[in-house]
Structure formats: C-alpha cells, structure tokens
Design an enzyme around this catalytic site. Structure first.
Site, PDB file in Angstrom:
ATOM      1  CE1 TYR A  71     -37.033  45.047 -89.042  1.00 43.34           C
ATOM      2  CE2 TYR A  71     -35.403  44.173 -87.509  1.00 43.34           C
ATOM      3  CZ  TYR A  71     -36.721  44.436 -87.842  1.00 43.34           C
ATOM      4  OH  TYR A  71     -37.724  44.096 -86.967  1.00 43.34           O
ATOM      5  CD  GLN A 109     -37.522  39.448 -74.013  1.00 38.60           C
ATOM      6  OE1 GLN A 109     -38.617  39.925 -74.302  1.00 38.60           O
ATOM      7  NE2 GLN A 109     -36.884  39.802 -72.903  1.00 38.60           N
ATOM      8  CG  HIS A 127     -38.090  38.012 -79.713  1.00 36.16           C
ATOM      9  ND1 HIS A 127     -38.058  38.992 -78.741  1.00 36.16           N
ATOM     10  CD2 HIS A 127     -39.102  37.183 -79.370  1.00 36.16           C
ATOM     11  CE1 HIS A 127     -39.021  38.760 -77.853  1.00 36.16           C
ATOM     12  NE2 HIS A 127     -39.662  37.665 -78.215  1.00 36.16           N
ATOM     13  CB  CYS A 135     -35.996  32.954 -99.139  1.00 34.08           C
ATOM     14  SG  CYS A 135     -36.865  33.059-100.704  1.00 34.08           S
ATOM     15  CB  CYS A 176     -33.774  33.884-102.120  1.00 32.69           C
ATOM     16  SG  CYS A 176     -33.513  32.119-102.014  1.00 32.69           S
ATOM     17  N   GLY A 215     -32.184  42.833 -67.797  1.00 34.52           N
ATOM     18  CA  GLY A 215     -32.305  43.878 -68.819  1.00 34.52           C
ATOM     19  C   GLY A 215     -33.492  43.733 -69.735  1.00 34.52           C
ATOM     20  CG  ASN A 241     -34.291  46.354 -65.565  1.00 33.17           C
ATOM     21  OD1 ASN A 241     -33.997  47.519 -65.815  1.00 33.17           O
ATOM     22  ND2 ASN A 241     -35.074  45.632 -66.351  1.00 33.17           N
TER      23      ASN A 241
HETATM   24  C1  BV8 Z   1     -47.192  36.571 -80.671  1.00 33.95           C
HETATM   25  C2  BV8 Z   1     -37.727  41.122 -82.815  1.00 33.95           C
HETATM   26  C3  BV8 Z   1     -49.032  35.293 -81.371  1.00 33.95           C
HETATM   27  C4  BV8 Z   1     -37.916  42.203 -83.808  1.00 33.95           C
HETATM   28  C5  BV8 Z   1     -39.349  41.464 -81.029  1.00 33.95           C
HETATM   29  C6  BV8 Z   1     -51.348  42.368 -75.204  1.00 33.95           C
HETATM   30  C7  BV8 Z   1     -50.924  41.674 -74.098  1.00 33.95           C
HETATM   31  C8  BV8 Z   1     -49.958  40.679 -74.184  1.00 33.95           C
HETATM   32  C9  BV8 Z   1     -49.412  40.365 -75.425  1.00 33.95           C
HETATM   33  C10 BV8 Z   1     -49.832  41.070 -76.515  1.00 33.95           C
HETATM   34  C11 BV8 Z   1     -50.786  42.068 -76.431  1.00 33.95           C
HETATM   35  N1  BV8 Z   1     -50.975  42.583 -77.661  1.00 33.95           N
HETATM   36  C12 BV8 Z   1     -50.170  41.925 -78.542  1.00 33.95           C
HETATM   37  C13 BV8 Z   1     -49.493  41.009 -77.854  1.00 33.95           C
HETATM   38  C14 BV8 Z   1     -48.529  40.072 -78.372  1.00 33.95           C
HETATM   39  C15 BV8 Z   1     -47.181  40.746 -78.595  1.00 33.95           C
HETATM   40  C16 BV8 Z   1     -46.714  41.504 -77.377  1.00 33.95           C
HETATM   41  O1  BV8 Z   1     -46.254  40.924 -76.434  1.00 33.95           O
HETATM   42  N2  BV8 Z   1     -46.865  42.835 -77.430  1.00 33.95           N
HETATM   43  C17 BV8 Z   1     -46.457  43.662 -76.309  1.00 33.95           C
HETATM   44  C18 BV8 Z   1     -45.745  44.912 -76.822  1.00 33.95           C
HETATM   45  C19 BV8 Z   1     -47.692  44.003 -75.502  1.00 33.95           C
HETATM   46  N3  BV8 Z   1     -46.284  39.639 -78.844  1.00 33.95           N
HETATM   47  C20 BV8 Z   1     -46.132  39.202 -80.091  1.00 33.95           C
HETATM   48  O2  BV8 Z   1     -46.658  39.695 -81.062  1.00 33.95           O
HETATM   49  C21 BV8 Z   1     -45.297  37.946 -80.217  1.00 33.95           C
HETATM   50  N4  BV8 Z   1     -45.998  37.015 -81.030  1.00 33.95           N
HETATM   51  O3  BV8 Z   1     -47.760  36.850 -79.651  1.00 33.95           O
HETATM   52  O4  BV8 Z   1     -47.725  35.775 -81.621  1.00 33.95           O
HETATM   53  C22 BV8 Z   1     -49.270  34.273 -82.419  1.00 33.95           C
HETATM   54  C23 BV8 Z   1     -49.402  32.947 -82.041  1.00 33.95           C
HETATM   55  C24 BV8 Z   1     -49.683  32.012 -83.010  1.00 33.95           C
HETATM   56  C25 BV8 Z   1     -49.779  32.397 -84.362  1.00 33.95           C
HETATM   57  C26 BV8 Z   1     -49.595  33.732 -84.719  1.00 33.95           C
HETATM   58  C27 BV8 Z   1     -49.344  34.689 -83.752  1.00 33.95           C
HETATM   59  C28 BV8 Z   1     -43.980  38.266 -80.901  1.00 33.95           C
HETATM   60  C29 BV8 Z   1     -43.139  39.135 -80.010  1.00 33.95           C
HETATM   61  C30 BV8 Z   1     -41.754  39.299 -80.612  1.00 33.95           C
HETATM   62  C31 BV8 Z   1     -41.650  40.653 -81.241  1.00 33.95           C
HETATM   63  N5  BV8 Z   1     -40.278  40.854 -81.711  1.00 33.95           N
HETATM   64  N6  BV8 Z   1     -38.104  41.605 -81.502  1.00 33.95           N
HETATM   65  C32 BV8 Z   1     -36.902  43.295 -83.632  1.00 33.95           C
HETATM   66  O5  BV8 Z   1     -36.107  43.238 -82.670  1.00 33.95           O
HETATM   67  O6  BV8 Z   1     -36.919  44.205 -84.456  1.00 33.95           O
HETATM   68  S1  BV8 Z   1     -39.705  42.029 -79.486  1.00 33.95           S
HETATM   69  C33 BV8 Z   1     -38.640  43.263 -79.014  1.00 33.95           C
HETATM   70  O7  BV8 Z   1     -39.056  43.641 -77.696  1.00 33.95           O
HETATM   71  C34 BV8 Z   1     -37.197  42.867 -78.852  1.00 33.95           C
HETATM   72  O8  BV8 Z   1     -36.957  41.508 -79.081  1.00 33.95           O
HETATM   73  C35 BV8 Z   1     -36.941  43.149 -77.405  1.00 33.95           C
HETATM   74  O9  BV8 Z   1     -35.978  42.364 -76.857  1.00 33.95           O
HETATM   75  C36 BV8 Z   1     -38.273  42.835 -76.864  1.00 33.95           C
HETATM   76  C37 BV8 Z   1     -38.555  43.127 -75.458  1.00 33.95           C
HETATM   77  O10 BV8 Z   1     -38.035  44.343 -75.146  1.00 33.95           O
HETATM   78  P1  BV8 Z   1     -36.819  44.356 -74.090  1.00 33.95           P
HETATM   79  O11 BV8 Z   1     -35.767  43.428 -74.553  1.00 33.95           O
HETATM   80  O12 BV8 Z   1     -37.383  44.123 -72.744  1.00 33.95           O
HETATM   81  O13 BV8 Z   1     -36.313  45.804 -74.296  1.00 33.95           O
HETATM   82  P2  BV8 Z   1     -36.948  47.126 -73.687  1.00 33.95           P
HETATM   83  O14 BV8 Z   1     -36.350  48.277 -74.401  1.00 33.95           O
HETATM   84  O15 BV8 Z   1     -38.440  46.984 -73.625  1.00 33.95           O
HETATM   85  O16 BV8 Z   1     -36.452  47.128 -72.172  1.00 33.95           O
HETATM   86  C38 BV8 Z   1     -35.067  47.278 -71.904  1.00 33.95           C
HETATM   87  C39 BV8 Z   1     -34.927  46.989 -70.429  1.00 33.95           C
HETATM   88  O17 BV8 Z   1     -33.552  47.051 -70.091  1.00 33.95           O
HETATM   89  C40 BV8 Z   1     -35.645  47.998 -69.547  1.00 33.95           C
HETATM   90  O18 BV8 Z   1     -36.296  47.306 -68.497  1.00 33.95           O
HETATM   91  C41 BV8 Z   1     -34.509  48.854 -68.993  1.00 33.95           C
HETATM   92  O19 BV8 Z   1     -34.786  49.310 -67.680  1.00 33.95           O
HETATM   93  C42 BV8 Z   1     -33.384  47.844 -68.953  1.00 33.95           C
HETATM   94  N7  BV8 Z   1     -32.031  48.396 -69.064  1.00 33.95           N
HETATM   95  C43 BV8 Z   1     -31.612  49.417 -69.846  1.00 33.95           C
HETATM   96  N8  BV8 Z   1     -30.274  49.564 -69.697  1.00 33.95           N
HETATM   97  C44 BV8 Z   1     -29.864  48.605 -68.828  1.00 33.95           C
HETATM   98  C45 BV8 Z   1     -30.976  47.862 -68.421  1.00 33.95           C
HETATM   99  N9  BV8 Z   1     -30.888  46.825 -67.557  1.00 33.95           N
HETATM  100  C46 BV8 Z   1     -29.677  46.510 -67.082  1.00 33.95           C
HETATM  101  N10 BV8 Z   1     -28.546  47.179 -67.420  1.00 33.95           N
HETATM  102  C47 BV8 Z   1     -28.610  48.227 -68.293  1.00 33.95           C
HETATM  103  N11 BV8 Z   1     -27.478  48.890 -68.621  1.00 33.95           N
HETATM  104 ZN    ZN Z   2     -35.637  31.415-101.828  1.00 27.92          ZN
END
Ligand code: BV8
Ligand code: ZN
Length: 272
Positions: A71, A109, A127, A135, A176, A215, A241
């Site tokens: 990070y 996101q 997110h 903390c 913290c 995006g 996109n």
């Molecule tokens: C949860 C913060 C439950 C951290 C992020 C199977 C099926 C479905 C779901 C799941 C599964 N297995 C696991 C899960 C759940 C999981 C999930 O969805 N996994 C996916 C990978 C399958 N989700 C979670 O774990 C979520 N929590 O489900 O909790 C729960 C409930 C109760 C109690 C306890 C638990 C939490 C998800 C959040 C994760 N954190 N980010 C960090 O950033 O370090 S997600 C991370 O991916 C980022 O936030 C990012 O934004 C996000 C999505 O990615 P995108 O933004 O779409 O980026 P990406 O690179 O993928 O795509 C870029 C796009 O832009 C492309 O389409 C490209 O073509 C386009 N592009 C590029 N350039 C351009 C453009 N478009 C236009 N113009 C351009 N110039």
């Molecule tokens: Zn604290």
C-alpha cells in the site's frame, strides 16, 4: 444487446436529459488515464503477487509489513495523480443535476481520491480509501497522507519481483495513539463492505432512471451486483469501457473507448 452507434449516443443522451435520478458506478479504469494502475491489467501485478493476494486479512495476519509495503507503494505511485477528463465530466454532470433538483450518486470501487479532487460531492467509497488508516485496536479512522507511511518504509515497495524484500518489524508499522497498529482503511477480499455504504448503494439504485458503469471489469461483488439490481429495477444502463465487462450483457448502451475521451462528449448534457 447494447447499442454503440451514433443513434445509441443520441438515445442515451435523451434518456439522460429526462432522468431525475442518476447513479454512476466507477472502477479502476476511470483512474487509468491519471496514471493509476488498474487491478487486472499488466499493472495489476506487484512483485509476484496479484492484488487479491495482498488485499486480504490473511495476508495482513501473515505479514503486515509486506501488506503495508504494497500500500505504501500504491500511495507513493498515486500521490501526484491528477483527475482526468472522465472524473471532471462526472463531477460536472452531478453539479448540473443537483442544481436542477435531481438526485445523483457516485458509487466508486476506487480507493483513490480523484473523484473528490475533481469536485464530486455525493461519493460512496464502497471499498474504502487509500488515504485513510484504521486502528486495529480501537477502530478509529483517520486521514493519513504520510509518504512513506513510516520512515522504515522509505525507498521500499519496488514492484520488481527480484527485489530483495526486507522484513518489517511490528515497531516499523504505523501506530495509533492508543498503541494499536494502523491498517489501510480499505475493504479487503473476504471482508464485508460497511453497511452504511451498502445501504447508500441500494438507495442509489432504487428508482434510478439511468446508471452509468465506467471503467470496471465488474467481477468484484457485491459492487458489480448493484448493476444487475438496477437492471431488475428497470434502470437504463450504459457502459463506458475499453472492452466489454462482465455486466455488458445487461447494458442498454455500450460506448467503447477510454473514459477520458468518451465521458466529456457523452455527459455534456443539461437536465430537461
Ligand atoms: C465480500 C480495495 C463477504 C482493496 C477491493 C466468487 C463469486 C463472486 C464473489 C466472490 C467469489 N469469491 C469470493 C467472492 C467475493 C469477493 C469477490 O467478488 N471476488 C471476486 C474477485 C470474484 N468479494 C469480496 O470479498 C468482497 N467482500 O464479499 O464479503 C462478507 C460478507 C459478510 C461478512 C464477511 C464477508 C470485498 C470486495 C472488495 C475487495 N477490495 N479493493 C484495494 O484496492 O487494495 S476490490 C478491487 O477490485 C478494487 O476496489 C477494484 O476497484 C475492484 C474491481 O476492479 P475494477 O475496479 O473493475 O478494476 P479492474 O482492473 O478489474 O478493471 C479495470 C477495468 O477498466 C477493465 O474493465 C478495463 O477494461 C477498464 N479500463 C482500463 N482502462 C480504461 C478502462 N475503461 C475506461 N477507460 C480506460 N482508460
Ligand atoms: Zn487506536
């Protein structure tokens, strides 16, 4: 199937002009032209890790220093990033709709603050934020723009897989006032989104006339699920996109191209 032609643009703009409630969902692609790496493209890798490998409670439990190095690298790489025309076009659209008494919500996101810098007001950071820390002991959330996050991380974070990673001791990590360790205030994979954000997003989708999906690969849930939820509510949905996302099939319009090129043209609309 989504329309992408000139008639599609005119059709979209006439629907947008007459809409009272607009919701925009953005992903990493909206910040790509500001130089911030997306997740799933080449830039999505750091050393030999994919983002998902490090954006998780398991990685944090195993090696919090490595997670902070990841990070700290992203904070350093994005601290000089500026909003691009896509961020600005979204902020301008919001201002016009608010002035006309319409409803506008931006669900992002992204954990960068480029939407804020561009002037967007009603932002839901689904997110979390890379510029806030939390903390692990007392839960306090505070803004933090320290680069490096602590002196121990100065010069660290090279994405080169051959980089001789050093181990960071607990004392090297940010703390913290209560003595607890500070973590990035972001939602990791496997962690629940904040309920206030889930509620805000559900409200933003309910009764929404037009949704713009910009995006995002739409593979991450529950964020991507808000698009299909909007569809079920009868919302007209446009995708902007450089390639079709996982929700492209539910979109009424697909405008293929870079967000920074497309949005200033598409969104130069005044409310009816
Ligand atoms: C949860 C913060 C439950 C951290 C992020 C199977 C099926 C479905 C779901 C799941 C599964 N297995 C696991 C899960 C759940 C999981 C999930 O969805 N996994 C996916 C990978 C399958 N989700 C979670 O774990 C979520 N929590 O489900 O909790 C729960 C409930 C109760 C109690 C306890 C638990 C939490 C998800 C959040 C994760 N954190 N980010 C960090 O950033 O370090 S997600 C991370 O991916 C980022 O936030 C990012 O934004 C996000 C999505 O990615 P995108 O933004 O779409 O980026 P990406 O690179 O993928 O795509 C870029 C796009 O832009 C492309 O389409 C490209 O073509 C386009 N592009 C590029 N350039 C351009 C453009 N478009 C236009 N113009 C351009 N110039
Ligand atoms: Zn604290």
């Amino acid at each position: 199937m989504a329309m992408t032609s000139e008639s599609g643009r005119l059709d979209f703009q006439s629907k947008l002009r007459s809409s009272r409630k607009i919701t925009v969902l953005t992903g990493a692609g909206v910040s790509a032209e500001s130089g911030i790496a997306t997740f799933r493209r080449a830039g999505g890798f750091w050393r030999r890790y994919q983002a998902q490998d490090l954006a998780s409670p398991e990685a944090w439990a195993r090696d919090p220093g490595l997670v902070w190095e990841f990070y700290n690298h992203r904070r350093t790489a994005s601290c000089n990033a500026m909003p691009n025309p896509a961020h600005r076009a979204i902020a301008t659209l919001e201002a016009r709709w608010r002035k006309a008494g319409g409803t506008f919500t931006l669900l992002t996101q992204n954990i960068d603050d480029l939407h804020e810098q561009a002037g967007s007001q009603s932002i839901v950071h689904l997110h979390g934020s890379i510029w806030h820390v939390r903390c692990v002991a007392c839960g306090e959330v505070t803004p933090n723009r320290n680069i490096p996050i602590t002196p121990a991380f100065a010069g660290s974070g090279s994405p080169d897989p051959a980089f001789r990673a050093r181990h960071f001791a607990e004392t090297d990590l940010p703390h913290c006032a209560c003595g607890g360790v500070l973590r990035p205030h972001v939602v990791w994979f496997g962690e629940a989104l904040e309920s206030k954000h889930l509620i805000a997003a559900a409200d933003a989708v309910n009764g929404c006339d037009v949704m713009l999906v910009v995006g995002t690969s739409a593979v991450v849930h529950p964020a991507a699920g808000f698009v299909t939820l909007a569809k079920r509510h009868g919302t007209n949905i446009a995708e902007v996109n450089i390639e079709a996302s996982a929700v492209n099939d539910v979109c009424d319009w697909f405008f293929e191209g870079k967000a920074g090129d497309m949005l200033p043209l598409l969104l130069d609309i005044e409310p009816a």
